[in-house]
Design a protein around this motif. Structure first.
Motif, PDB file in Angstrom:
ATOM      1  N   PRO A   1      69.375  -8.574 -46.368  1.00 13.82           N
ATOM      2  CA  PRO A   1      68.798  -9.848 -45.904  1.00 13.82           C
ATOM      3  C   PRO A   1      67.305  -9.775 -45.621  1.00 13.82           C
ATOM      4  N   ALA A   2      66.785  -8.621 -45.319  1.00 10.11           N
ATOM      5  CA  ALA A   2      65.357  -8.539 -44.972  1.00 10.11           C
ATOM      6  C   ALA A   2      64.461  -8.474 -46.187  1.00 10.11           C
ATOM      7  N   VAL A   3      65.037  -8.453 -47.344  1.00 14.42           N
ATOM      8  CA  VAL A   3      64.223  -8.314 -48.550  1.00 14.42           C
ATOM      9  C   VAL A   3      63.871  -9.688 -49.110  1.00 14.42           C
ATOM     10  N   ILE A   4      62.627  -9.839 -49.663  1.00 11.38           N
ATOM     11  CA  ILE A   4      62.177 -11.125 -50.216  1.00 11.38           C
ATOM     12  C   ILE A   4      63.058 -11.486 -51.394  1.00 11.38           C
ATOM     13  N   PRO A   5      63.628 -12.680 -51.412  1.00 12.00           N
ATOM     14  CA  PRO A   5      64.542 -13.053 -52.491  1.00 12.00           C
ATOM     15  C   PRO A   5      63.800 -13.335 -53.798  1.00 12.00           C
ATOM     16  N   ALA A   6      64.525 -13.208 -54.881  1.00 11.62           N
ATOM     17  CA  ALA A   6      63.940 -13.433 -56.194  1.00 11.62           C
ATOM     18  C   ALA A   6      63.934 -14.897 -56.564  1.00 11.62           C
ATOM     19  N   VAL A   7      64.706 -15.699 -55.872  1.00 15.29           N
ATOM     20  CA  VAL A   7      64.770 -17.120 -56.220  1.00 15.29           C
ATOM     21  C   VAL A   7      63.480 -17.842 -55.850  1.00 15.29           C
ATOM     22  N   ILE A   8      63.082 -18.811 -56.662  1.00 12.40           N
ATOM     23  CA  ILE A   8      61.855 -19.581 -56.405  1.00 12.40           C
ATOM     24  C   ILE A   8      62.224 -20.814 -55.591  1.00 12.40           C
ATOM     25  N   PRO A   9      61.595 -20.966 -54.410  1.00 14.53           N
ATOM     26  CA  PRO A   9      61.946 -22.123 -53.598  1.00 14.53           C
ATOM     27  C   PRO A   9      61.320 -23.399 -54.157  1.00 14.53           C
ATOM     28  N   THR A  10      62.059 -24.449 -54.209  1.00 16.01           N
ATOM     29  CA  THR A  10      61.524 -25.731 -54.660  1.00 16.01           C
ATOM     30  C   THR A  10      61.395 -26.708 -53.497  1.00 16.01           C
ATOM     31  N   GLY A  11      62.044 -26.420 -52.426  1.00 12.96           N
ATOM     32  CA  GLY A  11      61.988 -27.332 -51.288  1.00 12.96           C
ATOM     33  C   GLY A  11      60.684 -27.179 -50.536  1.00 12.96           C
ATOM     34  N   GLY A  12      60.571 -27.845 -49.422  1.00 16.00           N
ATOM     35  CA  GLY A  12      59.379 -27.751 -48.597  1.00 16.00           C
ATOM     36  C   GLY A  12      58.518 -28.987 -48.705  1.00 16.00           C
ATOM     37  N   THR A  13      57.937 -29.324 -47.552  1.00 15.05           N
ATOM     38  CA  THR A  13      57.102 -30.526 -47.488  1.00 15.05           C
ATOM     39  C   THR A  13      55.657 -30.169 -47.817  1.00 15.05           C
TER      40      THR A  13
ATOM     41  N   ARG B   1      76.791   4.871 -34.697  1.00 12.27           N
ATOM     42  CA  ARG B   1      76.580   3.660 -33.881  1.00 12.27           C
ATOM     43  C   ARG B   1      75.357   2.880 -34.367  1.00 12.27           C
ATOM     44  N   ILE B   2      74.316   3.590 -34.683  1.00  9.67           N
ATOM     45  CA  ILE B   2      73.082   2.922 -35.135  1.00  9.67           C
ATOM     46  C   ILE B   2      73.356   2.119 -36.399  1.00  9.67           C
ATOM     47  N   MET B   3      74.021   2.757 -37.361  1.00 10.43           N
ATOM     48  CA  MET B   3      74.323   2.098 -38.625  1.00 10.43           C
ATOM     49  C   MET B   3      75.133   0.837 -38.356  1.00 10.43           C
ATOM     50  N   HIS B   4      76.069   0.968 -37.437  1.00  7.63           N
ATOM     51  CA  HIS B   4      76.930  -0.172 -37.121  1.00  7.63           C
ATOM     52  C   HIS B   4      76.145  -1.306 -36.459  1.00  7.63           C
ATOM     53  N   LYS B   5      75.327  -0.922 -35.429  1.00  3.41           N
ATOM     54  CA  LYS B   5      74.585  -1.952 -34.691  1.00  3.41           C
ATOM     55  C   LYS B   5      73.577  -2.661 -35.589  1.00  3.41           C
ATOM     56  N   MET B   6      72.932  -1.892 -36.465  1.00  3.62           N
ATOM     57  CA  MET B   6      71.905  -2.480 -37.308  1.00  3.62           C
ATOM     58  C   MET B   6      72.516  -3.169 -38.535  1.00  3.62           C
ATOM     59  N   GLY B   7      73.792  -2.951 -38.737  1.00  2.00           N
ATOM     60  CA  GLY B   7      74.451  -3.578 -39.886  1.00  2.00           C
ATOM     61  C   GLY B   7      74.008  -2.973 -41.191  1.00  2.00           C
ATOM     62  N   ALA B   8      73.643  -1.698 -41.183  1.00  2.00           N
ATOM     63  CA  ALA B   8      73.150  -1.063 -42.399  1.00  2.00           C
ATOM     64  C   ALA B   8      74.300  -0.395 -43.140  1.00  2.00           C
ATOM     65  N   THR B   9      74.269  -0.505 -44.456  1.00  2.00           N
ATOM     66  CA  THR B   9      75.327   0.109 -45.246  1.00  2.00           C
ATOM     67  C   THR B   9      74.876   1.433 -45.805  1.00  2.00           C
ATOM     68  N   SER B  10      73.562   1.677 -45.812  1.00  2.52           N
ATOM     69  CA  SER B  10      73.075   2.962 -46.309  1.00  2.52           C
ATOM     70  C   SER B  10      71.848   3.362 -45.506  1.00  2.52           C
ATOM     71  N   LEU B  11      71.521   4.612 -45.614  1.00  2.00           N
ATOM     72  CA  LEU B  11      70.334   5.114 -44.897  1.00  2.00           C
ATOM     73  C   LEU B  11      69.080   4.416 -45.423  1.00  2.00           C
ATOM     74  N   VAL B  12      69.055   4.177 -46.732  1.00  2.00           N
ATOM     75  CA  VAL B  12      67.880   3.522 -47.330  1.00  2.00           C
ATOM     76  C   VAL B  12      67.685   2.120 -46.724  1.00  2.00           C
ATOM     77  N   GLY B  13      68.803   1.398 -46.608  1.00  2.00           N
ATOM     78  CA  GLY B  13      68.728   0.049 -46.003  1.00  2.00           C
ATOM     79  C   GLY B  13      68.227   0.121 -44.586  1.00  2.00           C
ATOM     80  N   LEU B  14      68.701   1.132 -43.812  1.00  2.00           N
ATOM     81  CA  LEU B  14      68.259   1.283 -42.413  1.00  2.00           C
ATOM     82  C   LEU B  14      66.753   1.536 -42.346  1.00  2.00           C
ATOM     83  N   VAL B  15      66.298   2.415 -43.245  1.00  2.00           N
ATOM     84  CA  VAL B  15      64.859   2.763 -43.235  1.00  2.00           C
ATOM     85  C   VAL B  15      64.004   1.525 -43.563  1.00  2.00           C
ATOM     86  N   ARG B  16      64.504   0.750 -44.499  1.00  2.00           N
ATOM     87  CA  ARG B  16      63.720  -0.445 -44.862  1.00  2.00           C
ATOM     88  C   ARG B  16      63.649  -1.426 -43.682  1.00  2.00           C
ATOM     89  N   MET B  17      64.783  -1.584 -42.987  1.00  2.00           N
ATOM     90  CA  MET B  17      64.784  -2.463 -41.811  1.00  2.00           C
ATOM     91  C   MET B  17      63.826  -1.949 -40.749  1.00  2.00           C
TER      92      MET B  17
END
Lengths: 221, 701
Positions: A3-15, A189-205
């Motif tokens: 979820p913390a990564v910038i999505p590839a989709v192009i937003p069209t909404g916005g005022t 516990r850390i992996m669980h609390k942070m909701g990380a599935t891999s060490l790489v994901g944890l490091v990025r967060m």
């Protein structure tokens, strides 16, 4: 899931917030942006815009430079001073270089000189909305990680800093003066609390939240 | 003399010793101040009085106390008239010893002697005072007025009044014989005659008589000598060689008349009075000795007849002499003025001409005229202005002639004239009608102003060029703002058109929306055209055209043009433009230039102000004289008092890049409009520039 990564989709909404003191220009640009599928809120003066601006609404600001009382550049500064992040596209009838340089340095997405082609405007608006989306998402991701970080105990936080530095469990245990098994429990516990599935994901967060790696260990390690 | 000093009446004497002493000191001072002339005059008066009295005694018939020709009183009068009033008392005092000396010799009682002196002095004083009152200048006997005043007061009133006094004194004292009224009559006639012959003689000779004789040409002197000889010969022959009696021919009385007329006509009052004196002396002498053409019983009665006759003759001769003098002066003045006019005509630095009004025929012209037109006087004389084609524009010729005929002259009439070779010169004509030999003409002067007008045109052209150049420079300063003014409508047009294309592309054509878009495009296009039209007008170098203008419109247009600049500088503009202002007279472009100049200056003055602190106020106001004032106020740092006036000097500038011409040109423009441009410092901060423009006579179109 990242979820913390910038999505590839192009937003069209916005005022698109549009500010120009010239009623003819304001009307024409509003029309052009609307027909191109943009939601537009038009303001004839900086004051009207500042009093009605909702920082939470996604979208960008298209701002005329030369206006009586408050120039576009000053409006940009006002927003920054009040902590509002908003992607800005400047439009100006007098495209002088010093003004455009100042605008870009202050973080403008683009600086268009009137009269400009619709493609220029629409591209700039698109880019600005994307920038705004990125800023918005980045901000949202950071805030989510920060919330999760806040649930960690101070011991878990220490362990996280060592993990970010890329150390093995036994090294961490040695550095913290405990046994490897304990570290393993913390790590789970850390992996669980942070909701990380891999060490790489944890490091990025952790990186997103600005967690700095723990300093190097003593030479005996 | 000391006697006179003491008898001089003074109200201060007797008021106390110090006052009288002071008065005496003042009197001594006055005496000391008198010039030797006064003393000489006093001595002369005394001698003349004595001699006159002796002559008078010679003409006295016993037992009557009155002389036939009593000269002293007339001499006294003449002396008073020749002297300033302040020294009259000296002259009268000088006459007293002479009077006493002459009278006491003849055995007259002292009381009577003093009484006569009083009446004699009274006569002289009355005459002199009255004449002084009515003739400010010294009597010259060269005009009817002079002679008239003298006859009435000197020879009539003085003798008459004093004769009453004299006769009363004689009767009261009881000296001699004769009834009161007889005494009055005798003394009156005697003194009238004396005044008539003595005063003009003395006064005319005293006024440069000797010098006139010395300066006279020999011929004139010879004529005078001949006249004198003739007059004396005739006088002696008529009055002194003939026994009075029944056989005398009274017609011979008129024998001296031609010589008196001769004297009056040829030698003026001086000659006439001299001739009269000579004749009177001869006639009286003869009459008192029983000679002359008088058929009377006694020498005494004879003398009375002579008196009448001589008085009757002297008055017209004196008047005739005065008339001749007047005429001579008038002719002299006329000749002088004609000579002056001719000299002015010939030597005038400008071409002059005399032209017949009816047909424009040239009657005379000076050398400058010949030089200007290239015709000699012989060639041009007798030919008309139209014939010679002297006027470049025939309309000018007719117009000028009409106006000269109508108003009797013309001034500053600008006319182009053409010389023989056909080259045209610009001149200013001044003319005045006159009559030459009974024909209505005008005498005209042409002043060549070709070079002057050329220089004026050149200066005007340079001013116009400079005005234009500064305007272009001003527009250059505003180029960013002007680009902005054009870019705004262009942006609106482009975006509107592209929006329409998007509608079409998306197949979502709403005719109403499309119509609205096209309408906006049209109006934005018009807006752009308007900007360009205004710019072209400002860039163009046109002739100055005064027309009725609405000051508020001008202000709005100037603000529109400078809008971009004002916006870029974040200037807060306030306008106070009341409606119902009178129309002002001005050239639209030039007034715009002034307003733009003031706007740009105001903006630059506020460049150091904090953002949001740049306030510009433009206001218009109707003036009491019907004009309108436009005021442009900034809230910049203001201008020091000592620089306020220098601001409008050329090349004076407060800006690093300024040329210093803007305000001086603006002021020149406003001044040429008949308005004013000035500056004042605001009470709080900043400067206000004011432009006043005069009212236009008509209403706004």
């Amino acid at each position: 899931m990242t979820p913390a990564v910038i999505p590839a989709v192009i937003p069209t909404g916005g005022t698109v917030f549009l500010v120009d003191d010239d009623p003819g220009v304001l009307k024409a640009l509003t029309r052009l942006l609307r027909v191109s599928g943009r939601e537009v809120r038009a303001f004839a003066s900086p004051q009207a815009f500042l009093s009605e601006h909702d920082p939470a609404a996604p979208g960008c600001l298209v701002l005329d430079v030369a206006m009586p009382l408050r120039s576009g550049l000053e409006v940009q500064q006002d927003l920054a001073a009040s902590g509002v992040e908003r992607a800005v596209v400047f439009i100006s009838g007098q495209g002088d270089v010093p003004t455009s340089v100042r605008a870009m340095k202050a973080g403008a997405v683009d600086f268009l000189t009137k009269p400009f082609d619709d493609s220029q405007l629409l591209a700039a608006v698109q880019a600005a909305i994307e920038r705004d989306d990125v800023m918005r998402r980045t901000r949202a991701g950071r805030q989510a990680v920060e919330r999760k970080l806040a649930t960690l105990t101070s011991r878990e936080r220490q362990v996280l800093e060592h993990l970010v530095a890329g150390r093995l469990n036994k090294h961490i245990a040695a550095a913290l003066g405990t046994v490897e098994k304990t570290i393993k429990v913390h790590r789970g516990r850390i992996m669980h609390k942070m909701g990380a599935t891999s060490l790489v994901g944890l490091v990025r967060m952790a990186d997103l939240a600005g967690i700095r790696p723990a300093p190097a260990l003593s030479p005996r390690d | 003399m000391s006697q006179g000093t003491q008898t001089r009446p003074s109200p201060d004497i007797g008021r106390g010793l110090p006052a009288s002493l002071r008065k005496l000191t003042i009197l001594k001072g006055r005496l000391g101040e008198r010039s030797p002339d006064t003393w000489r005059a006093a001595l002369l008066v005394a001698i003349a009085y004595y001699v006159g009295a002796k002559v008078g005694f010679a003409f006295t018939f016993e037992p009557h106390p009155i002389s036939t020709l009593w000269l002293p009183n007339a001499l006294l009068l003449a002396a008073l008239l020749l002297s300033p009033a302040s020294s009259w008392w000296v002259l009268l005092a000088a006459a007293l010893p002479a009077h006493l000396a002459a009278e006491l010799q003849s055995g007259v009682p002292l009381v009577m002697v003093l009484g006569w002196f009083a009446s004699n002095c009274t006569e002289a004083l009355i005459g002199a005072a009255c004449i002084r009152r009515f003739c400010a200048a010294p009597l010259r006997f060269d005009s009817f007025r002079d002679v008239g005043v003298f006859l009435i007061f000197g020879s009539l009133l003085g003798p008459l009044l004093s004769s009453f006094l004299d006769a009363a004194l004689v009767t009261a004292i009881g000296w001699g014989e004769g009834a009161y009224w007889q005494l009055v009559r005798l003394r009156f006639l005697s003194n009238v005659l004396a005044a008539l012959i003595v005063v003009p003689f003395v006064l005319t000779w005293a006024a440069g008589g000797i010098a006139a004789v010395r300066g006279a040409p020999a011929r004139h002197r010879a004529e005078a000598l001949a006249l004198s000889c003739c007059l004396i010969a005739v006088g002696i022959a008529i009055f002194d060689r003939q026994e009075a009696g029944p056989s005398t021919a009274p017609a011979l009385l008129y024998a001296p008349l031609p010589f008196l007329l001769w004297a009056a006509v040829r030698f003026g009052t001086r000659g006439a009075s001299t001739a009269i004196l000579a004749m009177v002396l001869l006639a009286i002498w003869g009459a008192t000795h029983g000679q002359g053409p008088f058929v009377t019983s006694s020498p005494e009665e004879n003398a009375r007849s002579v008196q009448f006759f001589l008085i009757a003759m002297s008055v017209p001769i004196l008047l005739l002499a005065a008339a001749m003098e007047e005429r001579r002066k008038a002719i002299g003045a006329l000749e002088l003025s004609e000579e002056r006019l001719a000299t002015a005509f010939r030597s005038s630095p400008d071409p002059m001409m005399i032209v017949r009004l009816s047909d424009g025929v040239l009657l005379d012209a000076n050398a400058r005229w010949e030089a200007m037109f290239g015709y000699t006087l012989e060639e041009a004389m007798g030919r008309s202005a139209a014939d010679l084609a002297l006027y470049a524009n025939d309309e000018d010729r007719r117009h000028s002639f009409e106006r000269i005929a109508k108003y009797g002259g013309i001034r500053d009439f600008e006319v182009e004239v053409r010389d023989r070779t056909g080259s045209v010169r610009e001149t200013v004509l001044a003319a005045e009608t006159c009559e030459v030999g009974g024909v209505a003409c005008f005498i005209g002067t042409l002043h060549d102003v070709t070079a002057q007008r050329g220089a004026e045109r050149e200066a005007k052209e340079q001013r116009a060029q400079l005005t234009h150049l500064t305007r272009v420079a001003l527009l250059g300063q505003l180029s960013g703002a002007l680009a902005h003014e054009l870019n705004q409508p262009l942006t609106a047009i482009l975006s509107n058109a592209q929006a329409a294309l998007h509608f079409l592309a998306a197949n979502r054509v709403d005719p109403d929306e499309l119509r609205e878009i096209l309408g906006d495009i049209v109006s934005e296009n018009q807006r752009a055209s308007e900007v360009i039209r205004r710019l072209r007008a400002l860039f163009k170098r046109g002739e100055t055209q005064f027309q009725p203008l609405d000051a508020n419109d001008l202000v709005r247009e100037a603000l529109d043009l400078a809008h971009g600049d004002l916006a870029a500088r974040n200037i807060d503009i306030t306008t106070e433009l009341p409606s119902g202002l009178p129309a002002v007279r001005g050239d639209r472009v030039q007034v715009q230039q002034v307003l733009l100049n003031l706007l740009v200056n105001a903006c630059e003055a506020m460049s150091q102000n904090e953002a949001g602190e740049r306030k510009l106020t433009i206001s218009t106001q109707a003036l009491t004289d019907g004009g309108v004032r436009v005021s442009v106020a900034d809230n910049g740092p203001g201008i020091p008092e000592d620089r306020q006036t220098r601001l409008f000097e050329p090349f004076f500038t407060t800006k690093p890049q300024g040329l210093g011409l803007g305000l001086s040109i603006s002021r020149a423009i406003v001044t040429a409009h008949g308005g004013r441009l000035w500056s004042t410092n605001n009470p709080r901060r900043g400067t206000t520039f004011h432009v006043s423009l005069p009212r236009h006579a008509g209403a706004l179109p």
